[in-house]
Enzyme design. Structure first.
Site, PDB file in Angstrom:
ATOM      1  N   ASP A   1       0.822  -1.215   0.000  1.00 26.97           N
ATOM      2  CA  ASP A   1       0.000   0.000   0.000  1.00 26.97           C
ATOM      3  C   ASP A   1       0.860   1.271   0.000  1.00 26.97           C
ATOM      4  O   ASP A   1       1.984   1.264   0.495  1.00 26.97           O
ATOM      5  CB  ASP A   1      -0.917  -0.022   1.240  1.00 26.97           C
ATOM      6  N   GLY A   2       0.291   2.337  -0.543  1.00 29.29           N
ATOM      7  CA  GLY A   2       0.947   3.651  -0.469  1.00 29.29           C
ATOM      8  C   GLY A   2       1.529   4.149  -1.792  1.00 29.29           C
ATOM      9  O   GLY A   2       2.210   5.179  -1.804  1.00 29.29           O
TER      10      GLY A   2
ATOM     11  N   GLY B   1       0.018   5.548  -4.317  1.00 31.01           N
ATOM     12  CA  GLY B   1      -0.575   6.838  -4.692  1.00 31.01           C
ATOM     13  C   GLY B   1       0.053   7.977  -3.914  1.00 31.01           C
ATOM     14  O   GLY B   1       0.424   9.012  -4.478  1.00 31.01           O
ATOM     15  N   ARG B   2       0.186   7.789  -2.595  1.00 31.11           N
ATOM     16  CA  ARG B   2       0.761   8.844  -1.750  1.00 31.11           C
ATOM     17  C   ARG B   2       2.237   9.069  -2.077  1.00 31.11           C
ATOM     18  O   ARG B   2       2.735  10.186  -2.055  1.00 31.11           O
ATOM     19  CB  ARG B   2       0.571   8.483  -0.268  1.00 31.11           C
ATOM     20  N   TRP B   3       2.928   7.985  -2.387  1.00 26.13           N
ATOM     21  CA  TRP B   3       4.345   8.099  -2.752  1.00 26.13           C
ATOM     22  C   TRP B   3       4.488   8.990  -3.987  1.00 26.13           C
ATOM     23  O   TRP B   3       5.346   9.869  -4.043  1.00 26.13           O
ATOM     24  CB  TRP B   3       4.904   6.697  -3.018  1.00 26.13           C
TER      25      TRP B   3
ATOM     26  N   ARG C   1      -0.682   9.080  -9.853  1.00 27.29           N
ATOM     27  CA  ARG C   1      -0.684   7.843  -9.060  1.00 27.29           C
ATOM     28  C   ARG C   1       0.007   6.675  -9.784  1.00 27.29           C
ATOM     29  O   ARG C   1       0.698   5.865  -9.177  1.00 27.29           O
ATOM     30  CB  ARG C   1      -2.120   7.448  -8.702  1.00 27.29           C
TER      31      ARG C   1
ATOM     32  N   HIS D   1       2.509   3.347  -8.914  1.00 23.77           N
ATOM     33  CA  HIS D   1       2.219   1.931  -9.196  1.00 23.77           C
ATOM     34  C   HIS D   1       3.374   1.301  -9.979  1.00 23.77           C
ATOM     35  O   HIS D   1       3.743   0.151  -9.760  1.00 23.77           O
ATOM     36  CB  HIS D   1       0.918   1.798  -9.992  1.00 23.77           C
TER      37      HIS D   1
ATOM     38  N   SER E   1      -7.432  -5.267  -5.123  1.00 20.75           N
ATOM     39  CA  SER E   1      -8.531  -5.874  -4.363  1.00 20.75           C
ATOM     40  C   SER E   1      -9.834  -5.817  -5.150  1.00 20.75           C
ATOM     41  O   SER E   1      -9.962  -5.043  -6.108  1.00 20.75           O
ATOM     42  CB  SER E   1      -8.706  -5.145  -3.028  1.00 20.75           C
TER      43      SER E   1
ATOM     44  N   ARG F   1     -12.230   2.167  -8.263  1.00 22.00           N
ATOM     45  CA  ARG F   1     -11.386   3.327  -8.593  1.00 22.00           C
ATOM     46  C   ARG F   1     -11.688   3.842 -10.002  1.00 22.00           C
ATOM     47  O   ARG F   1     -12.286   3.138 -10.811  1.00 22.00           O
ATOM     48  CB  ARG F   1      -9.912   2.927  -8.477  1.00 22.00           C
TER      49      ARG F   1
ATOM     50  N   LEU G   1       9.675 -21.267  -4.236  1.00 27.25           N
ATOM     51  CA  LEU G   1       8.700 -20.338  -3.656  1.00 27.25           C
ATOM     52  C   LEU G   1       7.344 -20.383  -4.377  1.00 27.25           C
ATOM     53  O   LEU G   1       7.275 -20.366  -5.601  1.00 27.25           O
ATOM     54  CB  LEU G   1       9.264 -18.913  -3.773  1.00 27.25           C
TER      55      LEU G   1
ATOM     56  N   SER H   1      -8.133  -4.610   5.286  1.00 19.98           N
ATOM     57  CA  SER H   1      -8.683  -4.376   3.940  1.00 19.98           C
ATOM     58  C   SER H   1      -9.028  -5.670   3.187  1.00 19.98           C
ATOM     59  O   SER H   1      -8.665  -5.827   2.024  1.00 19.98           O
ATOM     60  CB  SER H   1      -7.733  -3.495   3.119  1.00 19.98           C
TER      61      SER H   1
HETATM   62  C1  IPE Z   1      -5.496  -2.640  -0.112  1.00 23.72           C
HETATM   63  O1  IPE Z   1      -5.140  -1.304  -0.251  1.00 23.72           O
HETATM   64  C2  IPE Z   1      -5.428  -3.319  -1.435  1.00 23.72           C
HETATM   65  C3  IPE Z   1      -4.106  -3.445  -2.032  1.00 23.72           C
HETATM   66  C4  IPE Z   1      -2.984  -3.078  -1.492  1.00 23.72           C
HETATM   67  C5  IPE Z   1      -4.074  -4.066  -3.318  1.00 23.72           C
HETATM   68  P1  IPE Z   1      -6.252  -0.171  -0.411  1.00 23.72           P
HETATM   69  O2  IPE Z   1      -5.518   1.106  -0.562  1.00 23.72           O
HETATM   70  O3  IPE Z   1      -7.203  -0.534  -1.484  1.00 23.72           O
HETATM   71  O4  IPE Z   1      -7.010  -0.280   0.982  1.00 23.72           O
HETATM   72  P2  IPE Z   1      -7.837   0.792   1.791  1.00 23.72           P
HETATM   73  O5  IPE Z   1      -8.829   1.389   0.842  1.00 23.72           O
HETATM   74  O6  IPE Z   1      -6.855   1.825   2.262  1.00 23.72           O
HETATM   75  O7  IPE Z   1      -8.446   0.044   2.917  1.00 23.72           O
HETATM   76  C1  IPE Z   2      -1.587   0.314  -3.340  1.00 20.53           C
HETATM   77  O1  IPE Z   2      -1.400   1.685  -3.405  1.00 20.53           O
HETATM   78  C2  IPE Z   2      -1.832  -0.287  -4.698  1.00 20.53           C
HETATM   79  C3  IPE Z   2      -3.238  -0.622  -4.971  1.00 20.53           C
HETATM   80  C4  IPE Z   2      -4.195  -0.623  -4.081  1.00 20.53           C
HETATM   81  C5  IPE Z   2      -3.561  -1.009  -6.323  1.00 20.53           C
HETATM   82  P1  IPE Z   2      -2.609   2.705  -3.395  1.00 20.53           P
HETATM   83  O2  IPE Z   2      -3.022   2.960  -4.811  1.00 20.53           O
HETATM   84  O3  IPE Z   2      -3.701   2.240  -2.516  1.00 20.53           O
HETATM   85  O4  IPE Z   2      -1.903   3.981  -2.810  1.00 20.53           O
HETATM   86  P2  IPE Z   2      -2.477   4.965  -1.690  1.00 20.53           P
HETATM   87  O5  IPE Z   2      -2.946   4.131  -0.552  1.00 20.53           O
HETATM   88  O6  IPE Z   2      -3.603   5.706  -2.339  1.00 20.53           O
HETATM   89  O7  IPE Z   2      -1.320   5.838  -1.343  1.00 20.53           O
HETATM   90 MG    MG Z   3      -4.066   2.447  -0.521  1.00 22.46          MG
END
Ligand code: IPE
Ligand code: IPE
Ligand code: MG
Length: 254
Positions: free
Chosen positions: A28-29, A31-33, A41, A45, A73, A79, A139, A204
């Site tokens: 996760d993260g 988008g914020r990165w 975003r 990715h 997910s 999205r 693995l 999540s």
């Molecule tokens: C969980 O992250 C799904 C994946 C990392 C693929 P999300 O960013 O979708 O989760 P929420 O919305 O913060 O719970």
């Molecule tokens: C995780 O990063 C990747 C996916 C859920 C596909 P995010 O896209 O959720 O990034 P944030 O949480 O918005 O920073």
């Molecule tokens: Mg996220």
């Protein structure tokens, strides 16, 4: 000439007193990165995909049995279309570019999730990777795409109901073992270590059954910065955890 290069050398890995058999990661993260860098975003990715490759390689080098990566997910379908499409294209790229590495590293690949919703381009690449790596014995790499933990559980229940209708269930009652055998992770160890990047304190809808006694490691690091060294840090932390599984540590109580 062999189709896959098997002559590359493996990097040195640190020794650990105890390693998880199954590591599951909520990546996760991204988008914020990207936002921190004033980028779209998808830039995050893309970098995230590189980290997924590094971490897969590291787990293979460490001889870990199973690695499950949460890539997309069921709820991520909500999205914007442009982001979803970009993620699907990235997935195809990952699946195509990783096949050689998976063959080299003896990795067995599986995609876990609701396949019906995936575009044909992704399905095709998934099938190729699954078929090509089916006989590998190293693995287990489970890539969770279009994955939901509740949906996985409901799927297992429906499979059991179907088997009962067809008369192939030996007993009318089900137990935990029979249930676990109908999950995507059938035959693999339960999750020992659950990692979530980007500091969110939630699950999540990930691996709801399999994480029952998982040790949880949450780091503020965004997924695109989660390098091999960050993984080693999580493994070091895991090494020091005292797992009790509901029992007591008799040594320490004395
Ligand atoms: C969980 O992250 C799904 C994946 C990392 C693929 P999300 O960013 O979708 O989760 P929420 O919305 O913060 O719970
Ligand atoms: C995780 O990063 C990747 C996916 C859920 C596909 P995010 O896209 O959720 O990034 P944030 O949480 O918005 O920073
Ligand atoms: Mg996220």
């Amino acid at each position: 000439m062999p189709r896959f290069d098997t002559q590359k050398s493996k990097p040195e890995v640190p020794g650990f007193g105890r390693l998880p058999r199954h590591v599951a990661i909520i990546m996760d993260g991204n988008g914020r990165w990207a936002a921190d860098r004033g980028k779209p975003r998808i830039f995050g990715h893309r970098r995230g995909m590189e980290r997924a490759k590094d971490i897969t390689r590291a787990c293979g080098d460490l001889l870990i049995e199973s690695l499950t990566l949460y890539a997309f997910s069921l709820d991520n379908w909500k999205r914007p279309k442009a982001e979803v499409n970009a993620l699907m294209r990235l997935l195809v790229k990952f699946l195509n570019s990783e096949l050689e590495e998976m063959m080299y590293s003896n990795i067995r690949f599986r995609a876990i999730g609701e396949r019906g919703m995936l575009p044909e381009s992704v399905l095709e690449a998934v099938r190729e990777d699954e078929e090509t790596t089916a006989q590998n014995t190293g693995l287990n790499l489970n890539l969770a795409v279009s994955y939901g933990g509740r949906a996985e559980i409901i799927g297992a229940i429906n499979r059991l109901l179907e088997e009962q209708r067809q008369g192939s269930l030996l007993s009318g009652l089900i137990d935990e073992k029979m249930f676990a055998q109908r999950l995507y992770t059938a035959g693999q160890p339960e999750v020992d270590l659950l990692i979530r990047t980007s500091g969110e304190l939630r699950v999540s809808d990930f691996m709801l059954w399999q994480i029952a006694y998982a040790e949880i490691y949450i780091t503020d690091v965004y997924w695109p910065d989660f390098t091999r060294e960050e993984l080693y840090g999580a493994l070091k932390d895991f090494e020091g955890r005292e797992r009790r599984f509901g029992g007591i540590n008799a040594e320490k109580e004395r």
